[in-house]
Design a protein around this motif. Structure first.
Motif, PDB file in Angstrom:
ATOM      1  N   TYR A   1      57.607  -1.728  22.661  1.00 13.07           N
ATOM      2  CA  TYR A   1      58.092  -0.432  21.471  1.00 13.07           C
ATOM      3  C   TYR A   1      59.048  -1.463  20.628  1.00 13.07           C
ATOM      4  O   TYR A   1      59.734  -2.288  20.773  1.00 13.07           O
ATOM      5  N   MET A   2      59.007  -0.866  19.368  1.00 11.69           N
ATOM      6  CA  MET A   2      59.775  -1.366  18.235  1.00 11.69           C
ATOM      7  C   MET A   2      61.162  -0.571  18.355  1.00 11.69           C
ATOM      8  O   MET A   2      61.071   0.701  18.267  1.00 11.69           O
ATOM      9  N   VAL A   3      62.229  -1.080  18.381  1.00 10.24           N
ATOM     10  CA  VAL A   3      63.661  -0.415  18.448  1.00 10.24           C
ATOM     11  C   VAL A   3      64.221  -0.356  17.072  1.00 10.24           C
ATOM     12  O   VAL A   3      64.662  -1.530  16.739  1.00 10.24           O
ATOM     13  N   PHE A   4      64.397   0.533  16.459  1.00  9.41           N
ATOM     14  CA  PHE A   4      65.085   0.636  15.091  1.00  9.41           C
ATOM     15  C   PHE A   4      66.602   1.223  15.064  1.00  9.41           C
ATOM     16  O   PHE A   4      66.756   2.127  15.809  1.00  9.41           O
ATOM     17  N   ALA A   5      67.561   0.602  14.461  1.00  8.48           N
ATOM     18  CA  ALA A   5      68.921   1.385  14.457  1.00  8.48           C
ATOM     19  C   ALA A   5      68.905   1.743  12.949  1.00  8.48           C
ATOM     20  O   ALA A   5      68.549   0.986  12.079  1.00  8.48           O
ATOM     21  N   LEU A   6      69.480   2.940  12.899  1.00  7.08           N
ATOM     22  CA  LEU A   6      69.373   3.683  11.403  1.00  7.08           C
ATOM     23  C   LEU A   6      70.766   3.968  11.048  1.00  7.08           C
ATOM     24  O   LEU A   6      71.719   4.410  11.835  1.00  7.08           O
ATOM     25  N   ARG A   7      70.990   3.975   9.747  1.00  3.34           N
ATOM     26  CA  ARG A   7      72.265   4.398   9.195  1.00  3.34           C
ATOM     27  C   ARG A   7      72.015   5.282   7.842  1.00  3.34           C
ATOM     28  O   ARG A   7      71.530   4.661   7.058  1.00  3.34           O
ATOM     29  N   ASN A   8      72.187   6.549   8.003  1.00  5.06           N
ATOM     30  CA  ASN A   8      72.062   7.629   6.856  1.00  5.06           C
ATOM     31  C   ASN A   8      70.355   7.344   6.424  1.00  5.06           C
ATOM     32  O   ASN A   8      70.182   7.545   5.494  1.00  5.06           O
ATOM     33  N   GLY A   9      69.704   7.103   7.644  1.00  7.66           N
ATOM     34  CA  GLY A   9      68.255   7.271   7.320  1.00  7.66           C
ATOM     35  C   GLY A   9      67.460   5.903   6.873  1.00  7.66           C
ATOM     36  O   GLY A   9      66.353   5.650   6.701  1.00  7.66           O
ATOM     37  N   VAL A  10      68.526   4.733   6.777  1.00  6.19           N
ATOM     38  CA  VAL A  10      68.046   3.547   6.428  1.00  6.19           C
ATOM     39  C   VAL A  10      67.729   2.584   7.590  1.00  6.19           C
ATOM     40  O   VAL A  10      68.632   2.608   8.505  1.00  6.19           O
ATOM     41  N   PRO A  11      66.621   2.164   7.998  1.00  3.66           N
ATOM     42  CA  PRO A  11      66.158   1.431   9.304  1.00  3.66           C
ATOM     43  C   PRO A  11      66.720  -0.028   9.167  1.00  3.66           C
ATOM     44  O   PRO A  11      66.515  -0.593   8.081  1.00  3.66           O
ATOM     45  N   SER A  12      67.094  -0.415  10.504  1.00  4.73           N
ATOM     46  CA  SER A  12      67.234  -2.129  10.388  1.00  4.73           C
ATOM     47  C   SER A  12      65.739  -2.497  10.448  1.00  4.73           C
ATOM     48  O   SER A  12      64.855  -1.756  10.766  1.00  4.73           O
ATOM     49  N   GLU A  13      65.749  -3.783  10.435  1.00  8.00           N
ATOM     50  CA  GLU A  13      64.360  -4.460  11.094  1.00  8.00           C
ATOM     51  C   GLU A  13      64.421  -4.324  12.649  1.00  8.00           C
ATOM     52  O   GLU A  13      65.324  -4.150  13.294  1.00  8.00           O
ATOM     53  N   ALA A  14      63.247  -4.140  13.177  1.00  8.40           N
ATOM     54  CA  ALA A  14      63.016  -3.703  14.728  1.00  8.40           C
ATOM     55  C   ALA A  14      63.292  -4.899  15.555  1.00  8.40           C
ATOM     56  O   ALA A  14      62.975  -6.220  15.242  1.00  8.40           O
TER      57      ALA A  14
ATOM     58  N   PHE B   1      70.642   0.543  27.973  1.00  4.19           N
ATOM     59  CA  PHE B   1      70.794  -0.939  27.697  1.00  4.19           C
ATOM     60  C   PHE B   1      71.390  -0.946  26.333  1.00  4.19           C
ATOM     61  O   PHE B   1      71.538  -0.195  25.681  1.00  4.19           O
ATOM     62  N   ALA B   2      71.936  -2.219  25.776  1.00  2.00           N
ATOM     63  CA  ALA B   2      72.857  -2.193  24.765  1.00  2.00           C
ATOM     64  C   ALA B   2      72.198  -3.353  23.871  1.00  2.00           C
ATOM     65  O   ALA B   2      71.391  -4.369  24.365  1.00  2.00           O
ATOM     66  N   PHE B   3      72.673  -3.102  22.605  1.00  2.00           N
ATOM     67  CA  PHE B   3      72.020  -4.275  21.628  1.00  2.00           C
ATOM     68  C   PHE B   3      73.413  -4.422  20.782  1.00  2.00           C
ATOM     69  O   PHE B   3      74.034  -3.515  20.706  1.00  2.00           O
ATOM     70  N   ASN B   4      73.071  -5.805  20.134  1.00  2.00           N
ATOM     71  CA  ASN B   4      74.324  -6.080  19.585  1.00  2.00           C
ATOM     72  C   ASN B   4      74.063  -5.704  17.848  1.00  2.00           C
ATOM     73  O   ASN B   4      72.911  -5.799  17.534  1.00  2.00           O
ATOM     74  N   SER B   5      75.149  -5.518  17.131  1.00  2.00           N
ATOM     75  CA  SER B   5      75.166  -5.256  15.946  1.00  2.00           C
ATOM     76  C   SER B   5      76.361  -5.815  15.105  1.00  2.00           C
ATOM     77  O   SER B   5      77.344  -5.431  15.832  1.00  2.00           O
ATOM     78  N   PRO B   6      76.447  -6.298  13.979  1.00  2.00           N
ATOM     79  CA  PRO B   6      77.751  -6.331  13.396  1.00  2.00           C
ATOM     80  C   PRO B   6      78.399  -5.351  12.970  1.00  2.00           C
ATOM     81  O   PRO B   6      79.492  -5.337  12.569  1.00  2.00           O
ATOM     82  N   THR B   7      77.335  -4.224  12.659  1.00  2.00           N
ATOM     83  CA  THR B   7      78.334  -2.903  12.209  1.00  2.00           C
ATOM     84  C   THR B   7      78.068  -1.668  13.220  1.00  2.00           C
ATOM     85  O   THR B   7      77.160  -0.766  12.853  1.00  2.00           O
ATOM     86  N   PRO B   8      78.357  -1.765  14.541  1.00  2.00           N
ATOM     87  CA  PRO B   8      77.907  -0.765  15.540  1.00  2.00           C
ATOM     88  C   PRO B   8      78.238   0.665  15.126  1.00  2.00           C
ATOM     89  O   PRO B   8      77.831   1.553  15.354  1.00  2.00           O
ATOM     90  N   GLY B   9      79.561   0.643  14.535  1.00  2.00           N
ATOM     91  CA  GLY B   9      80.159   1.910  14.118  1.00  2.00           C
ATOM     92  C   GLY B   9      79.440   2.973  13.034  1.00  2.00           C
ATOM     93  O   GLY B   9      79.413   4.013  13.068  1.00  2.00           O
ATOM     94  N   GLN B  10      78.651   2.106  12.208  1.00  2.00           N
ATOM     95  CA  GLN B  10      77.640   2.589  11.505  1.00  2.00           C
ATOM     96  C   GLN B  10      76.532   3.153  11.666  1.00  2.00           C
ATOM     97  O   GLN B  10      75.816   3.740  11.012  1.00  2.00           O
TER      98      GLN B  10
ATOM     99  N   GLU C   1      71.634  -3.978  11.037  1.00  2.00           N
ATOM    100  CA  GLU C   1      71.233  -4.868  11.692  1.00  2.00           C
ATOM    101  C   GLU C   1      71.375  -4.931  13.247  1.00  2.00           C
ATOM    102  O   GLU C   1      72.150  -4.496  13.805  1.00  2.00           O
ATOM    103  N   ILE C   2      69.974  -5.402  13.839  1.00  2.00           N
ATOM    104  CA  ILE C   2      70.102  -5.419  15.318  1.00  2.00           C
ATOM    105  C   ILE C   2      70.167  -7.070  15.613  1.00  2.00           C
ATOM    106  O   ILE C   2      68.843  -7.665  15.215  1.00  2.00           O
ATOM    107  N   SER C   3      71.151  -7.625  15.764  1.00  2.00           N
ATOM    108  CA  SER C   3      71.252  -9.179  16.103  1.00  2.00           C
ATOM    109  C   SER C   3      70.709  -9.505  17.267  1.00  2.00           C
ATOM    110  O   SER C   3      70.412 -10.762  17.307  1.00  2.00           O
ATOM    111  N   TYR C   4      70.800  -8.727  18.429  1.00  2.00           N
ATOM    112  CA  TYR C   4      70.148  -9.080  19.810  1.00  2.00           C
ATOM    113  C   TYR C   4      70.006  -7.864  20.421  1.00  2.00           C
ATOM    114  O   TYR C   4      70.684  -6.845  20.417  1.00  2.00           O
TER     115      TYR C   4
END
Length: 668
Positions: A548-561, A488-497, A474-477
């Motif tokens: 642009y849409m920014v996606f965070a991925l974990r093992n190939g699974v993307p967040s919502e942008a 630039f930084a974005f917030n996430s509840p699980t940044p280490g993943q 998740e990208i929370s902000y």
């Protein structure tokens, strides 16, 4: 072990068929079809069948598809009032779409927006021109830019144009384009969102528009008027043009005889030139900085070695017409499918414009030959291919329903690999579109409305396999804006993943070509307990300014942008308004003039708080003063040439009373 399988049934007797197989209904499985028949899929049902199940009967075809985590899942089909021929994802996350009119009797276009969150489709506004078969892209400030459209059929063109009329099977004889340019501003109220801009220099039907690294727009190709094409002495009949600072200008160094196909596949290259990747066999670069000078590029591998009659340079003909193309990494392009003299092909070619001497090479071929096909780059870097037909018969029954997905090589070079995915619910052929949504799904819409194809005023949504492979990050902000090369930084509840971050430009697609999508990877440079820091792309040639849409991925699974805009540091734009009065016997003319720096041409005028469209696009406005209306309050709004928030200025003037010989003039 139970698996969720994707199945297709066409015909009747779903429940009896399930009972005959000895299976009880379960939740989570969707019925889909193997091959399209003229009758509709009856319903989505929940059943469980054993691996290897298949059945074929007259008007009926079914087989077990792939589990969703391997083959993805289609949802729909949703009925729309139009065929979604032109489809765009806006910075708001909503989708703008329209059909237009394939005839001479309409001078308007109904434009709709679709909300992916609610599946609601609403008529927004009617544009008072036929923007059917226009070119379009998204500007740095997020406005949708639309150029050209459909004027009329010319049913008796004599003599035939020289060189001959382009071999477009959808023409009666010749189709004339429009000069018109529009912008749609999603941030404005609906009533004022569409704004007409300066006309192009040339009428264009089926043009391609490309945003450049400085935010200007290149327009190439498109049919114009027969009188221009028939005149071999017309110096501008095939000349490209450039939109910047609110106006159009010819690229005077461009080869006036370089006649490109309709809707050519154009990409901003890493060196700042624009690359014509097809569908013509001999490709090329146009150098906008040097006035549009063309340089020949490499030839496609596929296609006849002998040039066809009337196209000795092979600037027009090729084997990938009605195919699709996508830039899947900066400078790396796939040209996929299409048709030519050898028929419809499943061939794929790739080129890397970063090489010292770029050349087209064959990549792995698709499972199916496809013409009228769409390609969509996905958050994990793969490319989804949807729709198409394997022949020229135009029959829905021949449509290719299974999607395919191209995965780039792990090494970054060499051929990729293809995976066949689950089939869609309806044919998507000529005039179909597909766009990536901010939630990671893909909208597929339209097909038909011209060319002898069956109309499909419907849409469906595809969830790629990555949405069934575990929890999504998740990208929370995320910030709304960034600049080139800046962290630039974005917030996430699980940044280490989070192990990857990707950056995809919003879509603007028609006729199998997405004129706006780009894909980049953003390097992760730091993490905290609540955030991830990445670096924005450094080059506007790799990443044209815009949203642009920014996606965070974990093992190939993307967040919502999250949607982020990128630009150079905002330019120093300024605006001022000066007024003057010219008096006559019983009144006066008040004039307001704009001045300033780095102003575009999108002037929007108000007088006494009321919009004055007659003066829009002009740097001045006038008002008449009388004894009845002796005051005028001018206001103007203009978007800076380099984008950003609109600038405003206002001035109020007054004059009078007016009279002659000591007698006041009557109120008029």
């Amino acid at each position: 072990m139970r698996h969720h399988y994707c199945l297709l049934f066409i015909g009747f007797g779903l429940s009896s068929l399930a009972q005959a197989q000895g299976n009880n209904p379960l939740t989570g499985n969707v019925l889909v079809r193997n091959a399209y028949q003229n009758n509709s899929l009856l319903a989505e049902t929940s059943i469980e069948l054993q691996p290897g199940f298949s059945v074929d009967a007259p008007g009926f075809s079914a087989a077990i598809g792939r589990p969703y985590a391997q083959g993805g899942q289609w949802r729909g089909v949703y009925n729309w009032p139009i065929v979604g021929i032109h489809t765009h994802v806006l910075p708001s996350g909503k989708v703008l779409t329209w059909q237009g009119h394939n005839d001479n009797s309409h001078g308007h276009t109904g434009v709709y927006d679709w909300d992916p969150a609610t599946n609601a489709l609403n008529l927004l506004q009617t544009v008072h021109d036929n923007i059917f078969c226009s070119g379009h892209t998204l500007l740095p400030d997020g406005r949708l830019f639309v150029a050209g459209g459909h004027d009329r059929y010319y049913e008796s063109v004599t003599p035939q144009p020289n060189p001959p009329d382009p071999d477009n099977p959808f023409n009666v004889t010749y189709i004339g384009g429009l000069k018109l340019t529009y912008t749609y501003d999603y941030s404005r109220p609906v009533a004022t969102a569409w704004q007409q801009q300066t006309d192009m220099k040339r009428n264009r039907w089926y043009p391609t528009t490309t945003v450049l690294g400085n935010g200007s727009v290149l327009s190439v190709s498109g049919e114009t008027e027969p009188i221009i094409v028939m005149n071999a002495q017309d110096q501008n009949r095939y000349r490209p043009e450039l939109w910047q600072n609110g106006g159009w200008s010819w690229l005077m160094n461009a080869d006036r005889e370089r006649r490109l196909p309709l809707y050519p596949m154009m990409f901003l290259a890493p060196d700042g030139r624009v690359f014509n990747a097809g569908p013509n066999k001999l490709t090329g670069y146009i150098d906008v900085v040097n006035g549009g000078t063309w340089t020949d590029g490499p030839e496609h591998q596929l296609g006849a070695a002998v040039p066809p009659v009337g196209d000795a340079n092979r600037y027009f003909h090729g084997a990938h017409h009605e195919g699709t193309a996508v830039m899947y990494e900066p400078g790396k392009i796939l040209v996929i499918g299409g048709s030519g003299a050898g028929g419809v092909t499943n061939t794929v070619e790739r080129i890397n414009l970063n090489d010292a001497t770029p050349q087209f090479q064959y990549d792995a071929s698709m499972a199916y030959p496809r013409a009228h096909v769409n390609s969509t780059v996905l958050p994990d870097g793969s490319v989804l291919v949807t729709g198409g037909i394997p022949n020229g018969d135009k029959r829905d029954i021949d449509a290719i329903l299974p999607a395919e997905m191209w995965t780039p090589p792990a090494s970054g070079s060499g051929p990729g690999s293809w995976t066949t995915l689950n089939p869609m619910g309806e044919p998507r052929l000529y005039h179909s579109t597909a766009v990536l949504l901010p939630d990671g799904r893909v909208l597929s819409a339209g097909g038909g409305h011209g060319g002898g194809y069956t109309d499909h005023p419907t849409a469906e949504v595809f969830s790629p396999p990555y949405l069934f492979k575990g929890p999504r990050p998740e990208i929370s902000y995320a910030p709304a804006t960034t600049s080139y090369g800046q962290p630039f930084a974005f917030n996430s509840p699980t940044p280490g993943q989070i192990d990857a971050v990707t950056w995809i430009r919003l879509s603007s697609v028609t006729h199998s070509f997405n004129m706006n999508q780009r894909f980049l990877r953003l390097p992760i440079t730091a993490r905290t307990g609540t955030s991830v820091t990445v670096t924005a792309p450094a080059s506007p040639n790799d990443c044209p300014p815009g949203h642009y849409m920014v996606f965070a991925l974990r093992n190939g699974v993307p967040s919502e942008a999250r949607i982020v805009s990128i630009s150079n540091n905002p330019c120093a734009a300024s605006i001022s308004l000066t007024t003057s009065i010219s008096q006559y016997s019983c009144g006066a003319t008040a004039t307001a003039d704009v001045s300033g720096s780095n102003l575009g041409g999108s002037y929007r005028w108000y007088l006494n708080g009321v919009h004055q469209p007659a003066f829009d696009g002009q740097p001045s406005a006038v008002a008449q003063l009388t004894n009845c209306a002796s005051q005028a309050a001018f206001a103007v709004e203009v978007i800076p040439a380099c984008g950003g928030a609109p600038l405003t200025a206002s001035q109020t003037v007054s004059a009078g009373p007016f009279g002659q010989g000591g007698t006041l003039c009557a109120c008029e």
